[in-house]
Design a protein around this motif. Structure first.
Motif, PDB file in Angstrom:
ATOM      1  N   SER A 142      38.969  -4.417 -11.994  1.00  0.00           N
ATOM      2  CA  SER A 142      38.202  -5.644 -12.222  1.00  0.00           C
ATOM      3  C   SER A 142      36.699  -5.431 -12.130  1.00  0.00           C
ATOM      4  O   SER A 142      35.925  -6.391 -12.220  1.00  0.00           O
ATOM      5  CB  SER A 142      38.625  -6.703 -11.191  1.00  0.00           C
ATOM      6  OG  SER A 142      38.391  -6.238  -9.869  1.00  0.00           O
ATOM      7  N   VAL A 164      33.808  -4.970 -13.693  1.00  0.00           N
ATOM      8  CA  VAL A 164      33.241  -5.071 -15.038  1.00  0.00           C
ATOM      9  C   VAL A 164      31.960  -4.256 -15.160  1.00  0.00           C
ATOM     10  O   VAL A 164      31.688  -3.664 -16.216  1.00  0.00           O
ATOM     11  CB  VAL A 164      32.971  -6.546 -15.394  1.00  0.00           C
ATOM     12  CG1 VAL A 164      32.309  -6.661 -16.768  1.00  0.00           C
ATOM     13  CG2 VAL A 164      34.257  -7.352 -15.365  1.00  0.00           C
ATOM     14  N   GLU A 165      31.157  -4.210 -14.085  1.00  0.00           N
ATOM     15  CA  GLU A 165      29.863  -3.547 -14.172  1.00  0.00           C
ATOM     16  C   GLU A 165      30.004  -2.068 -14.525  1.00  0.00           C
ATOM     17  O   GLU A 165      29.302  -1.547 -15.404  1.00  0.00           O
ATOM     18  CB  GLU A 165      29.077  -3.723 -12.864  1.00  0.00           C
ATOM     19  CG  GLU A 165      29.694  -3.110 -11.621  1.00  0.00           C
ATOM     20  CD  GLU A 165      30.664  -4.023 -10.890  1.00  0.00           C
ATOM     21  OE1 GLU A 165      30.856  -3.814  -9.682  1.00  0.00           O
ATOM     22  OE2 GLU A 165      31.241  -4.934 -11.517  1.00  0.00           O
ATOM     23  N   GLN A 169      32.730  -0.676 -15.866  1.00  0.00           N
ATOM     24  CA  GLN A 169      33.407  -0.625 -17.159  1.00  0.00           C
ATOM     25  C   GLN A 169      32.395  -0.667 -18.297  1.00  0.00           C
ATOM     26  O   GLN A 169      32.416   0.177 -19.207  1.00  0.00           O
ATOM     27  CB  GLN A 169      34.368  -1.805 -17.262  1.00  0.00           C
ATOM     28  CG  GLN A 169      34.979  -2.009 -18.647  1.00  0.00           C
ATOM     29  CD  GLN A 169      35.799  -3.277 -18.714  1.00  0.00           C
ATOM     30  OE1 GLN A 169      36.829  -3.381 -18.055  1.00  0.00           O
ATOM     31  NE2 GLN A 169      35.354  -4.255 -19.497  1.00  0.00           N
ATOM     32  N   GLU A 170      31.513  -1.647 -18.264  1.00  0.00           N
ATOM     33  CA  GLU A 170      30.566  -1.812 -19.365  1.00  0.00           C
ATOM     34  C   GLU A 170      29.530  -0.693 -19.384  1.00  0.00           C
ATOM     35  O   GLU A 170      29.084  -0.268 -20.452  1.00  0.00           O
ATOM     36  CB  GLU A 170      29.900  -3.182 -19.270  1.00  0.00           C
ATOM     37  CG  GLU A 170      30.869  -4.344 -19.471  1.00  0.00           C
ATOM     38  CD  GLU A 170      31.656  -4.224 -20.777  1.00  0.00           C
ATOM     39  OE1 GLU A 170      31.028  -4.147 -21.850  1.00  0.00           O
ATOM     40  OE2 GLU A 170      32.902  -4.167 -20.709  1.00  0.00           O
ATOM     41  N   THR A 175      40.833  -7.165 -17.569  1.00  0.00           N
ATOM     42  CA  THR A 175      39.378  -7.166 -17.659  1.00  0.00           C
ATOM     43  C   THR A 175      38.911  -6.675 -19.014  1.00  0.00           C
ATOM     44  O   THR A 175      37.974  -7.232 -19.607  1.00  0.00           O
ATOM     45  CB  THR A 175      38.771  -6.289 -16.546  1.00  0.00           C
ATOM     46  OG1 THR A 175      39.245  -6.744 -15.280  1.00  0.00           O
ATOM     47  CG2 THR A 175      37.261  -6.359 -16.565  1.00  0.00           C
ATOM     48  N   MET A 176      39.551  -5.639 -19.534  1.00  0.00           N
ATOM     49  CA  MET A 176      39.189  -5.132 -20.858  1.00  0.00           C
ATOM     50  C   MET A 176      39.348  -6.213 -21.924  1.00  0.00           C
ATOM     51  O   MET A 176      38.465  -6.422 -22.773  1.00  0.00           O
ATOM     52  CB  MET A 176      40.064  -3.925 -21.211  1.00  0.00           C
ATOM     53  CG  MET A 176      39.727  -2.664 -20.442  1.00  0.00           C
ATOM     54  SD  MET A 176      38.191  -1.917 -21.030  1.00  0.00           S
ATOM     55  CE  MET A 176      38.158  -0.417 -20.037  1.00  0.00           C
ATOM     56  N   SER A 212      39.342  -9.428 -21.530  1.00  0.00           N
ATOM     57  CA  SER A 212      38.390 -10.522 -21.337  1.00  0.00           C
ATOM     58  C   SER A 212      36.990 -10.154 -21.813  1.00  0.00           C
ATOM     59  O   SER A 212      36.185 -11.035 -22.136  1.00  0.00           O
ATOM     60  CB  SER A 212      38.345 -10.930 -19.860  1.00  0.00           C
ATOM     61  OG  SER A 212      37.702  -9.937 -19.068  1.00  0.00           O
ATOM     62  N   GLN A 213      36.689  -8.844 -21.860  1.00  0.00           N
ATOM     63  CA  GLN A 213      35.376  -8.382 -22.287  1.00  0.00           C
ATOM     64  C   GLN A 213      35.348  -7.902 -23.738  1.00  0.00           C
ATOM     65  O   GLN A 213      34.375  -7.282 -24.179  1.00  0.00           O
ATOM     66  CB  GLN A 213      34.908  -7.246 -21.364  1.00  0.00           C
ATOM     67  CG  GLN A 213      34.722  -7.661 -19.913  1.00  0.00           C
ATOM     68  CD  GLN A 213      33.640  -8.699 -19.731  1.00  0.00           C
ATOM     69  OE1 GLN A 213      32.534  -8.539 -20.247  1.00  0.00           O
ATOM     70  NE2 GLN A 213      33.949  -9.777 -19.028  1.00  0.00           N
ATOM     71  N   GLY A 214      36.424  -8.171 -24.472  1.00  0.00           N
ATOM     72  CA  GLY A 214      36.447  -7.835 -25.894  1.00  0.00           C
ATOM     73  C   GLY A 214      36.866  -6.425 -26.223  1.00  0.00           C
ATOM     74  O   GLY A 214      36.579  -5.923 -27.320  1.00  0.00           O
ATOM     75  N   HIS A 215      37.570  -5.751 -25.295  1.00  0.00           N
ATOM     76  CA  HIS A 215      38.014  -4.370 -25.519  1.00  0.00           C
ATOM     77  C   HIS A 215      39.537  -4.298 -25.626  1.00  0.00           C
ATOM     78  O   HIS A 215      40.166  -3.403 -25.053  1.00  0.00           O
ATOM     79  CB  HIS A 215      37.521  -3.466 -24.393  1.00  0.00           C
ATOM     80  CG  HIS A 215      36.043  -3.523 -24.149  1.00  0.00           C
ATOM     81  ND1 HIS A 215      35.123  -3.150 -25.102  1.00  0.00           N
ATOM     82  CD2 HIS A 215      35.326  -3.938 -23.064  1.00  0.00           C
ATOM     83  CE1 HIS A 215      33.901  -3.315 -24.606  1.00  0.00           C
ATOM     84  NE2 HIS A 215      34.005  -3.799 -23.380  1.00  0.00           N
TER      85      HIS A 215
END
Length: 486
Positions: free
Chosen positions: A70, A72-73, A75-76, A133-134, A136-139
């Protein structure tokens, strides 16, 4: 720093990934007097462990992944880094103005996928969180579940079908459940560092890479305790408005203010040499085999990771199920873990070529079950190594000014997952130095913080009586007779 002239002197101690990336991005933003000091003569040793380099960044390969549960920081930031890794590959392929020893056929990133798998019948909550999480972030469909036919078909369409079952578990009628991070893969670490060093130099950063002239000795202090620069082992003083400590596993012992926040810990590495005649040669190539992580959250009996073979045929398997320490009493009476390596004996009278027995047992047990061809073909251990990282109690980096030490800044606490950000972490670090968008989640997580809490991921500074201290554990190396007794 935001009001500081771009002509101000900035010293960086350490030419690993944190130091290299910081120098690169400071120079890219127009800072004209950036100097990096390191005791390793990297122009000669080329970041090669076999040539005497013992920092974590000096390695044959590292894992690239964007899977972070989870978080996100990270991940991106991973996706941001991968785009730059691809740009670096393109620059290499172009063949213009390359550093010595690199050619247009070299790559620093191979998108072979990164497989996180388990011997359990269910996915770990971390993997489930990653997928959520992926998406939800467009991945969507970057994370491929290995027993999902649709996901396996996607992997095949991307040339990563072999990465879904690299150990041929299904062919053997055995279970194999995991998640393939199709965006990830492997970086060729030593070449990547050499390329980053070259790029930083092109932009005007200076490097002093020498066992004496580049070796940190002490801080230059004003009467009020402000850090005004650094002294090196050759007796010279190097004045600077900002001194950045990016010394890898040595940082906690050089900056004692990090007590309770950071500690140098050792990961255990075993390397095998695959001959071209082996059935594993083609199968374990980066074109057919992913980087992988096995039972990473299972404590001492798990925590393995590994790589496809190198061009020379080396296959590396690492163990972080137990993170070992080397506590030594320092001048202030405090015990701090300091790296001890195959090469450090020249300075300390100590050297370490072996790894803990526990690590060898877990690695050997895994390979006997998952890659039995090694034993069947008589392929034996070529090298054992302890690789030193700097762990924080929460696995977040530390990127901040040191409280009560004006003029001193630290970039540390990679916690075993920083190398993937070599191309871009420096840009974030310079933002912190300049005070740009410091409310972003990643930068907030990297701020200087109190010592470990009850919810700590890593327990630090247990001292010489701790069970992880190398003096308290049995060691074993590549000697076949010694390993046969385990």
């Amino acid at each position: 720093m935001a009001s500081t002239s771009k002509d101000a002197r900035i010293n960086i101690v350490g030419a690993g990934i944190f130091g290299l990336s910081t120098a690169l991005h400071l120079a890219r933003r127009g800072y004209k007097n950036v100097t990096v000091f390191d005791k390793q003569p990297y122009d000669d040793t080329e970041y090669s462990y076999s040539k005497g380099c013992d920092a974590a960044s000096a390695d044959m390969n590292k894992i690239i992944r964007t899977a972070y549960g989870s978080q996100v920081e990270y991940q991106e930031m991973g996706f941001e880094a991968i785009e730059i890794w691809k740009e670096w590959n393109a620059e290499l392929a172009d063949g213009q103005d390359l550093p010595p020893g690199l050619t247009s056929s070299d790559r620093v990133f191979v998108n072979c996928g990164s497989l996180s798998f388990t011997d359990s019948e269910e996915l770990h909550p971390f993997e489930i969180a990653t997928i959520k999480t992926m998406e939800s972030q467009g991945h969507k469909d970057t994370q491929l579940v290995t027993n999902d036919p649709r996901h396996v078909a996607i992997a095949k369409s991307r040339g990563q079908e072999g990465a879904c079952d690299p150990f041929h578990r299904r062919k053997r009628g055995k279970s194999s459940l995991g998640v393939l991070d199709s965006s990830g893969g492997v970086t060729i670490a030593d070449k990547a560092c050499r390329f980053a060093l070259h790029k930083a130099r092109q932009l005007g950063a200076n490097f002093v890479l020498d066992p004496v002239a580049g070796a940190f000795d002490s801080f230059m202090l004003s009467s009020l305790g402000r850090v005004q620069g650094a002294k090196t082992k050759d007796g010279k003083s190097h004045k600077a408005e900002l001194t950045i400590m990016a010394c890898g596993g040595l940082t906690p012992s050089l900056v004692p203010e990090l007590d309770g926040l950071c500690e140098a810990t050792g990961g255990s590495v075993v390397i095998y040499k695959i001959p071209k005649s082996s059935s594993l040669w083609d199968r374990t190539s980066p074109e057919n085999f992913p980087t992988w992580l096995w039972n990473m959250r299972s404590g001492a009996e798990g925590g393995l990771y590994g790589f496809p073979r190198t061009d020379e045929g080396f296959i590396k398997v690492g163990y972080r199920g137990t993170k070992y320490t080397n506590p030594r009493t320092q001048d202030d009476g405090q015990q701090r873990s300091v790296p001890i390596t195959r090469w450090s004996g020249k300075e300390t009278g100590e050297e370490l070529q072996q790894i803990p027995v526990q690590a060898m047992r877990v690695i050997r047990g895994f390979l006997d079950e998952y890659l039995p061809e090694l034993g069947e073909e008589g392929i034996d251990v070529a090298l054992t190594r302890v690789c030193w990282y700097t762990d924080t109690f929460d696995n977040h980096f530390v990127v901040d000014h040191v409280p009560s030490k004006e003029g001193l800044f630290v970039v540390t606490g990679g916690s075993g997952h920083a190398f993937k950000y070599l191309p871009n972490i420096g840009n974030w670090i310079v933002d912190v130095i300049e005070g740009v968008q410091t409310d972003r989640p990643a930068i907030k997580a990297w701020k200087w913080r109190g010592s470990q809490a009850e919810t700590s991921v890593n327990v630090l500074m247990e001292g010489s009586q701790g069970s992880r201290a190398l003096d308290n554990v049995q060691l074993v190396g590549k000697n076949r007779e010694e390993r046969a007794k385990l």
